[in-house]
Design a protein around this motif. Sequence first.
Motif, PDB file in Angstrom:
ATOM      1  N   ARG A 116      -6.111 -16.849  46.571  1.00 17.23           N
ATOM      2  CA  ARG A 116      -6.043 -17.365  47.948  1.00 17.23           C
ATOM      3  C   ARG A 116      -5.679 -18.849  47.935  1.00 17.23           C
ATOM      4  N   THR A 117      -6.275 -19.611  47.000  1.00 20.70           N
ATOM      5  CA  THR A 117      -5.985 -21.041  46.884  1.00 20.70           C
ATOM      6  C   THR A 117      -4.509 -21.266  46.550  1.00 20.70           C
ATOM      7  N   ASP A 145      -3.540  -1.703  48.265  1.00 24.31           N
ATOM      8  CA  ASP A 145      -4.606  -2.699  48.120  1.00 24.31           C
ATOM      9  C   ASP A 145      -4.051  -4.118  48.174  1.00 24.31           C
ATOM     10  N   LEU A 146      -2.903  -4.331  47.562  1.00 21.64           N
ATOM     11  CA  LEU A 146      -2.287  -5.648  47.567  1.00 21.64           C
ATOM     12  C   LEU A 146      -1.741  -5.989  48.956  1.00 21.64           C
ATOM     13  N   ILE A 147      -1.109  -5.037  49.606  1.00 22.06           N
ATOM     14  CA  ILE A 147      -0.605  -5.259  50.968  1.00 22.06           C
ATOM     15  C   ILE A 147      -1.773  -5.597  51.900  1.00 22.06           C
ATOM     16  N   ARG A 152      -4.873  -9.530  55.241  1.00 26.55           N
ATOM     17  CA  ARG A 152      -6.069 -10.318  55.543  1.00 26.55           C
ATOM     18  C   ARG A 152      -5.784 -11.815  55.538  1.00 26.55           C
ATOM     19  N   ARG A 153      -4.665 -12.205  54.969  1.00 29.84           N
ATOM     20  CA  ARG A 153      -4.268 -13.609  54.947  1.00 29.84           C
ATOM     21  C   ARG A 153      -3.162 -13.905  55.952  1.00 29.84           C
ATOM     22  N   GLY A 154      -2.951 -13.010  56.896  1.00 27.50           N
ATOM     23  CA  GLY A 154      -2.035 -13.268  58.000  1.00 27.50           C
ATOM     24  C   GLY A 154      -0.637 -12.699  57.868  1.00 27.50           C
ATOM     25  N   GLU A 182       8.491  -3.250  50.433  1.00 22.62           N
ATOM     26  CA  GLU A 182       8.411  -3.551  51.858  1.00 22.62           C
ATOM     27  C   GLU A 182       8.350  -5.055  52.020  1.00 22.62           C
ATOM     28  N   ARG A 183       9.042  -5.552  53.036  1.00 23.46           N
ATOM     29  CA  ARG A 183       9.035  -6.989  53.327  1.00 23.46           C
ATOM     30  C   ARG A 183       7.816  -7.320  54.178  1.00 23.46           C
ATOM     31  N   LEU A 184       7.047  -8.330  53.746  1.00 23.80           N
ATOM     32  CA  LEU A 184       5.916  -8.852  54.505  1.00 23.80           C
ATOM     33  C   LEU A 184       6.284 -10.242  55.004  1.00 23.80           C
ATOM     34  N   VAL A 185       5.842 -10.608  56.181  1.00 24.20           N
ATOM     35  CA  VAL A 185       6.187 -11.909  56.777  1.00 24.20           C
ATOM     36  C   VAL A 185       4.948 -12.555  57.394  1.00 24.20           C
ATOM     37  N   LYS A 186       4.974 -13.894  57.431  1.00 25.47           N
ATOM     38  CA  LYS A 186       3.891 -14.646  58.067  1.00 25.47           C
ATOM     39  C   LYS A 186       4.467 -15.917  58.673  1.00 25.47           C
TER      40      LYS A 186
END
Length: 188
Positions: A116-117, A145-147, A152-154, A182-186
Motif C-alpha cells: 500500500r505504501t 484477490d489481487l483485483i 479497496r484502494r480506489g 483487465e484494465r483497472l483505472v483510478k
Amino acid sequence: MAGPAAALTPEPPVQPEPAFRAAGPADVSAVVALVESAYRGEASRAGWTTEADLLDGQRTDEAGVAEVISRPDSVLLLAESGGDLLACCHIERRPDAAYFGMFSVRPGLQGAGLGRTVLEYAERHAREQWGIDRMEMTVIEQRADLIAWYERRGYRRSGEYQPFPYGDERFGIPLRPDLRFERLVKAL
C-alpha cells in the motif's frame, strides 16, 4: 508483583518507512530477482501475489528491466530499508494516464502494508512530478484477490480486456488457456 501493565502485550515495533529511489543499471539483477520471487516458483508461495498456479517460466528478464529503466517518461521505483531491496514498481507517463506495473513486494513482507505504501508513493509521484490525474494498470483477470486489493484502494474495473501474449515466453508459460488482462483505472 504483576499489575495490569504486566498483562499488556507489547505492540510490534513500528516498521520505518522505506526510502524510495529510481532504479539504475546497477539495480537490474536485484530487480529481476525480486520480481521473480514475488510471482514465480515455490519462493513466491510465501506471499499472496504468486502467479505460480497460472504461469510457469519467467515473469521478466534483465533485458526487459534494463529497457524499462532506460525508457524516457518511465521510472522504476525501488523501496529500500537499510540497503535491502524490499519492493519495486514501474510507472510510465502516457498521454492520458500513468501506467503502473512490475509491482513486487518481497514475499515474506507481503500483507504488512508495504505494498500500500509503495502504491501510494507511485500515485503521488505521478500526480506531483508529472501532473497526471489518472493511474491505470492491467491485471490478469483470474487474479480476483489481487483485483479486489486494488479495488479497496480506489481502482475500478474498466471491463476492457487485452489478450495474454500466448507463445511469448518472455511473459511466462501459461498453465491454462483462458488468461487475459483487465484494465483497472483510478482518478488521482
